[in-house]
Write an enzyme that holds these catalytic residues in place. Structure first.
Site, PDB file in Angstrom:
ATOM      1  CD  GLN A   1      48.437  36.640  38.227  1.00 36.70           C
ATOM      2  OE1 GLN A   1      47.893  35.559  38.331  1.00 36.70           O
ATOM      3  NE2 GLN A   1      49.534  36.913  38.887  1.00 36.70           N
TER       4      GLN A   1
ATOM      5  NE  ARG B   1      56.230  44.655  33.226  1.00 40.22           N
ATOM      6  CZ  ARG B   1      55.528  43.729  32.596  1.00 40.22           C
ATOM      7  NH1 ARG B   1      55.596  43.622  31.287  1.00 40.22           N
ATOM      8  NH2 ARG B   1      54.749  42.889  33.261  1.00 40.22           N
TER       9      ARG B   1
ATOM     10  N   GLY C   1      43.137  55.023  50.370  1.00 45.70           N
ATOM     11  CA  GLY C   1      44.586  55.127  50.550  1.00 45.70           C
ATOM     12  C   GLY C   1      45.142  53.739  50.762  1.00 45.70           C
TER      13      GLY C   1
ATOM     14  NE  ARG D   1      50.594  48.382  38.677  1.00 44.34           N
ATOM     15  CZ  ARG D   1      50.523  48.540  40.005  1.00 44.34           C
ATOM     16  NH1 ARG D   1      49.863  49.540  40.531  1.00 44.34           N
ATOM     17  NH2 ARG D   1      51.125  47.682  40.795  1.00 44.34           N
TER      18      ARG D   1
ATOM     19  NE  ARG E   1      48.818  15.070  29.611  1.00 46.04           N
ATOM     20  CZ  ARG E   1      48.272  14.450  28.576  1.00 46.04           C
ATOM     21  NH1 ARG E   1      47.493  13.426  28.776  1.00 46.04           N
ATOM     22  NH2 ARG E   1      48.518  14.844  27.348  1.00 46.04           N
TER      23      ARG E   1
ATOM     24  N   GLY F   1      52.073  40.496  42.739  1.00 48.23           N
ATOM     25  CA  GLY F   1      52.721  41.319  43.755  1.00 48.23           C
ATOM     26  C   GLY F   1      51.620  41.947  44.584  1.00 48.23           C
ATOM     27  CG  HIS F   2      48.719  40.027  46.212  1.00 49.62           C
ATOM     28  ND1 HIS F   2      47.949  38.932  46.482  1.00 49.62           N
ATOM     29  CD2 HIS F   2      48.541  40.271  44.887  1.00 49.62           C
ATOM     30  CE1 HIS F   2      47.340  38.529  45.369  1.00 49.62           C
ATOM     31  NE2 HIS F   2      47.706  39.323  44.398  1.00 49.62           N
ATOM     32  CB  THR F   3      51.354  46.426  47.713  1.00 49.35           C
ATOM     33  OG1 THR F   3      52.076  46.146  46.513  1.00 49.35           O
ATOM     34  CG2 THR F   3      52.112  47.446  48.539  1.00 49.35           C
TER      35      THR F   3
ATOM     36  CG  ASP G   1      48.855  45.488  38.983  1.00 52.48           C
ATOM     37  OD1 ASP G   1      49.515  44.733  39.702  1.00 52.48           O
ATOM     38  OD2 ASP G   1      49.039  45.600  37.761  1.00 52.48           O
TER      39      ASP G   1
ATOM     40  N   GLY H   1      44.471  45.972  44.050  1.00 49.43           N
ATOM     41  CA  GLY H   1      44.630  46.227  45.485  1.00 49.43           C
ATOM     42  C   GLY H   1      44.097  45.074  46.316  1.00 49.43           C
ATOM     43  CE  LYS H   2      44.607  40.380  42.727  1.00 48.28           C
ATOM     44  NZ  LYS H   2      44.820  41.420  41.710  1.00 48.28           N
TER      45      LYS H   2
ATOM     46  CE  LYS I   1      42.996  49.503  52.163  1.00 41.96           C
ATOM     47  NZ  LYS I   1      42.881  50.930  52.254  1.00 41.96           N
TER      48      LYS I   1
HETATM   49  P1  IMP Z   1      52.804  36.330  33.063  1.00 38.09           P
HETATM   50  O1  IMP Z   1      51.699  35.793  33.874  1.00 38.09           O
HETATM   51  O2  IMP Z   1      53.982  36.763  33.890  1.00 38.09           O
HETATM   52  O3  IMP Z   1      53.215  35.452  31.940  1.00 38.09           O
HETATM   53  O4  IMP Z   1      52.275  37.682  32.364  1.00 38.09           O
HETATM   54  C1  IMP Z   1      51.202  37.670  31.437  1.00 38.09           C
HETATM   55  C2  IMP Z   1      50.470  39.009  31.441  1.00 38.09           C
HETATM   56  O5  IMP Z   1      49.825  39.171  32.688  1.00 38.09           O
HETATM   57  C3  IMP Z   1      51.388  40.229  31.288  1.00 38.09           C
HETATM   58  O6  IMP Z   1      50.679  41.235  30.589  1.00 38.09           O
HETATM   59  C4  IMP Z   1      51.626  40.665  32.711  1.00 38.09           C
HETATM   60  O7  IMP Z   1      51.952  42.037  32.805  1.00 38.09           O
HETATM   61  C5  IMP Z   1      50.284  40.350  33.333  1.00 38.09           C
HETATM   62  N1  IMP Z   1      50.384  40.046  34.757  1.00 38.09           N
HETATM   63  C6  IMP Z   1      50.838  38.924  35.324  1.00 38.09           C
HETATM   64  N2  IMP Z   1      50.751  38.987  36.657  1.00 38.09           N
HETATM   65  C7  IMP Z   1      50.224  40.185  36.930  1.00 38.09           C
HETATM   66  C8  IMP Z   1      49.852  40.831  38.154  1.00 38.09           C
HETATM   67  O8  IMP Z   1      49.980  40.293  39.253  1.00 38.09           O
HETATM   68  N3  IMP Z   1      49.323  42.088  38.029  1.00 38.09           N
HETATM   69  C9  IMP Z   1      49.121  42.673  36.823  1.00 38.09           C
HETATM   70  N4  IMP Z   1      49.442  42.101  35.663  1.00 38.09           N
HETATM   71  C10 IMP Z   1      49.983  40.871  35.727  1.00 38.09           C
END
Ligand code: IMP
Length: 422
Positions: free
Chosen positions: A223, A302, A413, A304, A142, A39-41, A12, A14-15, A17
């Site tokens: 991530q 959720r 921003g 943060r 596998r 989730g890339h906004t 999160d 801000g990749k 952007k």
């Molecule tokens: P999973 O990859 O969905 O199994 O989540 C494993 C952990 O990585 C959890 O703590 C998630 O909240 C966190 N996580 C997974 N994807 C993201 C992301 O894109 N941004 C922030 N945290 C993430």
């Protein structure tokens, strides 16, 4: 050469952007790991878009977008992403290519994720429950089904066999997970038919040829580095290599072909889900960051967790990734604080240390802060480096000096336009 763009914290950063801002310099944007947990906004022209699996170059006229072999794809979420983009009249067949070697998230992978998390109780990872972990487990075990399998006559047999096995595994967890498999399979099969209309490629060969033809390529990480399966805060991590090495295995690019490494970090720190977070704040400062920074997960919604910048952790991820330039995000969120803190060392087993130790749980580490004077100016309307307040420049200079890497972009921003180049 392939340039990399990576998150240096717990995701999160801000990749999306920054990829969007940089896309004009690249012919190809490629995702190399993760899946719909991301989730890339992107915000531009008054519109907001959240991409999960599709690379962030999709809105640009020329950029070609590749979903690499290291990514895991949920056809149902992919279909929804395509539908959400319908109004843009994007020619997906010619602009979006998918690696045949990417693994597929089955409906039962999602169920297994939910069962595993429920069974863990208080020790749960805080997964996004998108089936990421179980899908990567089937990959390394596998047993997985890949995009290329969809071109085979018998893919449904493979699917049935794996689903049957998953159902048995679900029993093992002895938790109550409600589901209607028929309905899930209907959705899945319809989504697979849509996916099959896209272009499947051998992305490693495609990228090799692109490099031979001097095409510019940007690999877009998902991530953050502290969620890396090897180098993150295990076991509270995701199931892929989110660090630079992941781009080599997730795209089939040789290490010698990696060029610039852009490291993205927020001016403070956030984390979603469980796991240690040494600089986490539980006071008004943390609440202010969450509120002003609108710190809610782009995928799960959720809230943060928020805290001050952790330079010990950041130094570690800069090293692991070989970052060549830094981009600092959300400096504007810190406007208005009287005092701003940076964690510059940990107290660990009675000693002051500046490296990230094996355990960073609260019982093992406490943090030492260096304090900075805050700045009051609203940064969001600024568009050049010389407008930035003096105290912010002091803050930036300190981080640069500590990390020994230049901060080239300061984002003020969420909009594409709110970007200051230094
Ligand atoms: P999973 O990859 O969905 O199994 O989540 C494993 C952990 O990585 C959890 O703590 C998630 O909240 C966190 N996580 C997974 N994807 C993201 C992301 O894109 N941004 C922030 N945290 C993430």
């Amino acid at each position: 050469m392939v340039d990399l763009l990576l998150g240096l914290q717990w995701g999160d950063e801000g990749k999306g952007k920054i990829v969007d801002v940089l896309t004009k310099n690249y012919d190809i944007i490629a995702r190399f790991q993760g899946g719909p947990n991301a989730g890339h906004t992107l915000i531009f022209d008054g519109n907001k878009h959240v991409l999960h699996t599709i690379p962030s170059g999709i809105f640009h006229d020329k950029a070609l977008n590749i979903v690499g072999n290291g990514v895991v794809i949920d056809p149902v979420i992919f279909q929804k992403e395509l539908e959400d983009l319908e109004k843009y009249n994007i020619d997906f067949k010619s602009k979006l290519f998918i690696s045949r070697k990417a693994h597929i998230i089955l409906p039962t992978h999602r169920l297994l994720d939910a069962a595993s998390e429920t069974a863990k109780g208080k020790a749960k990872i805080g997964s996004t429950l998108k089936g990421i972990g179980p899908t990567y487990m089937d990959k390394t075990g596998r047993n997985g089904i890949r995009i290329g399998d969809l071109e085979l006559e018998n893919w449904k047999d493979k699917y049935d066999a794996l689903t049957k096995k998953h159902l048995k595994m679900l029993d093992f967890f002895e938790v109550d997970i409600q589901f209607d498999l028929k309905e899930l399979e209907n959705q899945f099969c319809k989504a697979v038919d849509i996916l099959k209309q896209l272009t499947f490629i051998d992305s490693e060969a495609y990228l090799f040829n692109a490099m031979q033809a001097d095409k510019t390529i940007l690999a877009e990480g998902a991530q953050g580095s502290l969620l890396d399966i090897d180098f993150g805060t295990y076991p509270y991590v995701t199931s892929s290599n989110t660090t630079a090495a992941g781009a080599c295995t997730g795209l089939g690019v040789a290490p010698s072909k990696i060029g610039k490494v852009f490291g993205i970090f927020k001016a403070y720190t956030t984390r979603v889900g469980s796991g240690p977070f040494p600089t986490e704040l539980f006071d008004e400062d943390g609440k202010t960051m969450a509120k002003v920074g609108q710190e809610f997960g782009a995928t799960t919604g959720r809230p943060r967790r928020c805290g001050w910048l952790d330079l010990v952790a950041l130094k570690y991820t800069v090293q692991v990734n070989g970052v060549t330039q830094l981009n600092m995000m959300k400096g504007d969120v810190l406007s208005g604080f009287d005092t701003i803190k940076i964690c510059t060392s940990y107290q660990y087993k009675g000693k002051e240390i500046t490296h990230l130790p094996y355990n960073i749980e609260p019982e093992n580490v406490s943090v030492n802060y260096t304090e900075f004077k805050g700045w009051q100016a609203d940064l969001t309307k600024m568009d050049s480096a010389d407008q930035l307040p003096k105290n912010l420049i002091t803050y930036i200079d300190f981080i640069e000096k500590e990390l020994q890497v230049p901060i080239k972009i300061v984002s003020v921003g969420p909009d594409r336009k709110q970007t200051i180049f230094r």
